[in-house]
Design a protein around this motif. Structure first.
Motif, PDB file in Angstrom:
ATOM      1  N   UNK A 101       0.793  -1.225   0.000  1.00 34.72           N
ATOM      2  CA  UNK A 101       0.000   0.000   0.000  1.00 34.72           C
ATOM      3  C   UNK A 101       0.823   1.271   0.000  1.00 34.72           C
ATOM      4  N   UNK A 102       2.122   1.169   0.291  1.00 33.71           N
ATOM      5  CA  UNK A 102       2.979   2.355   0.307  1.00 33.71           C
ATOM      6  C   UNK A 102       3.365   2.713  -1.130  1.00 33.71           C
ATOM      7  N   UNK A 103       3.124   3.954  -1.518  1.00 29.62           N
ATOM      8  CA  UNK A 103       3.410   4.404  -2.880  1.00 29.62           C
ATOM      9  C   UNK A 103       4.551   5.420  -2.950  1.00 29.62           C
ATOM     10  N   UNK A 104       4.770   6.145  -1.851  1.00 27.46           N
ATOM     11  CA  UNK A 104       5.816   7.170  -1.841  1.00 27.46           C
ATOM     12  C   UNK A 104       6.619   7.059  -0.556  1.00 27.46           C
ATOM     13  N   UNK A 105       7.901   7.431  -0.608  1.00 27.83           N
ATOM     14  CA  UNK A 105       8.742   7.375   0.587  1.00 27.83           C
ATOM     15  C   UNK A 105       9.688   8.563   0.633  1.00 27.83           C
TER      16      UNK A 105
END
Length: 318
Positions: free
Chosen positions: A140-144
């Motif tokens: 679910x993580x798209x950006x960091x």
């Protein structure tokens, strides 16, 4: 600045993270409404994952520091304030950024965010970020955003970092026969590697002054935009009778379309943002402090950068 004082005094360079984990977990529980998960790696080591809502954005800070040398003027495990500078081990890389992030979380109480406090960035072959990316926690993580000392600049590109254990061997013999030992073979290869832009950090070999050396082992690393396979091929093509073992595969960060607003820069140092990017998570690097102070004696971060960094971090999250 009590929070930063508490962070600085904790030793995380010897591999035991229990005290740091307790501090961060207690602070998060007291000051925020996040859910906390500990990703255990060993009895004294684990990642902290703080979850707000249903996150698509992740912010990462590593908890460890390098080991301090004996050349510090100040106590490395105490916070010293002087002329607008905050001295202490990790103040720049990267406990100052942990402080900055915690203060940001406390002030804005984000709705949808994941925060990863990770282990072993400075010393581990398999870092906490790699454990995280191998798990379902990343789903679910798209950006960091990876917090490192960029002087508050947004970074979307940097070189990769590859580390190798190299070895030359030879038959042992009496030194009177004039045979070419492993150390001589290694020395010739080291000169070639130096000319190719490699750094040679450790050399070990030989058993006695009157015995032709049977084995010489050495560490080499390179910072480059090349792929790992191409770097290994260069070593094998240019060096003679050499065995190559890859210790650390740190790919370059090349994010041509960052999903963030702002002006983006390139730096020469490696970060774990490239690992997130390689895993399909659009990633940038951002943080207070300068790489010129990282890993140095009397490491410091400027107070104004922490203060301005909190405001910039708020904007990134919101």
């Amino acid at each position: 600045m009590k929070l930063l004082e508490d962070l600085i005094k904790i030793n995380t360079y010897e591999g035991n993270y229990n005290e740091m984990i307790d501090l961060l977990v207690n602070y998060l529980k007291e000051k925020t409404n996040c859910k906390i998960h500990i990703q255990e790696i060993s009895p004294n080591k684990g990642n902290i994952i703080a979850i707000f809502g249903r996150p698509e954005l992740l912010i990462n800070c590593h908890m460890d520091t390098v080991k301090p040398s004996n050349s510090w003027t100040y106590d490395p495990l105490s916070l010293t304030k002087k002329d607008g500078k905050l001295y202490g081990l990790g103040s720049c890389d990267t406990k100052g950024n942990i402080y900055m992030l915690l203060k940001t979380l406390e002030e804005i109480q984000p709705k949808n965010l994941m925060v990863l406090f990770s282990v072993d960035e400075e010393s581990g072959i398999k870092t906490g970020v790699k454990y995280f990316l191998e798990s379902d926690l990343k789903n679910g993580i798209k950006r960091a955003i990876v917090c490192e000392p960029t002087e508050l600049k947004y970074v979307s590109k940097h070189r990769g970092y590859y580390s190798f254990t190299l070895e030359n061997t030879s038959d042992s013999a009496h030194s009177s026969i004039g045979a070419k030992g492993a150390i001589i073979k290694a020395a010739q290869n080291i000169i070639i590697l130096d000319e190719l832009g490699f750094n040679i950090g450790i050399i070990e070999g030989g058993s006695a002054g009157n015995i032709v050396s049977q084995k010489c082992t050495y560490r080499a690393s390179k910072r480059t935009f090349e792929k790992l396979d191409d770097v290994v091929k260069t070593i094998k093509d240019k060096c003679e009778e050499i065995s190559v073992e890859n210790r650390l595969n740190g790919p370059p960060l090349i994010n041509d379309k960052p999903l963030f607003e702002g002006e983006f820069h390139e730096v020469d140092f490696w970060t774990e943002a490239s690992l997130f990017q390689e895993a399909g998570i659009n990633s940038i690097v951002f943080g207070a402090g300068s790489i010129e102070q990282a890993h140095t004696e009397d490491e410091y971060v400027e107070l104004w950068q922490l203060e301005k960094g909190i405001e910039k971090m708020k904007a990134l999250i919101e």
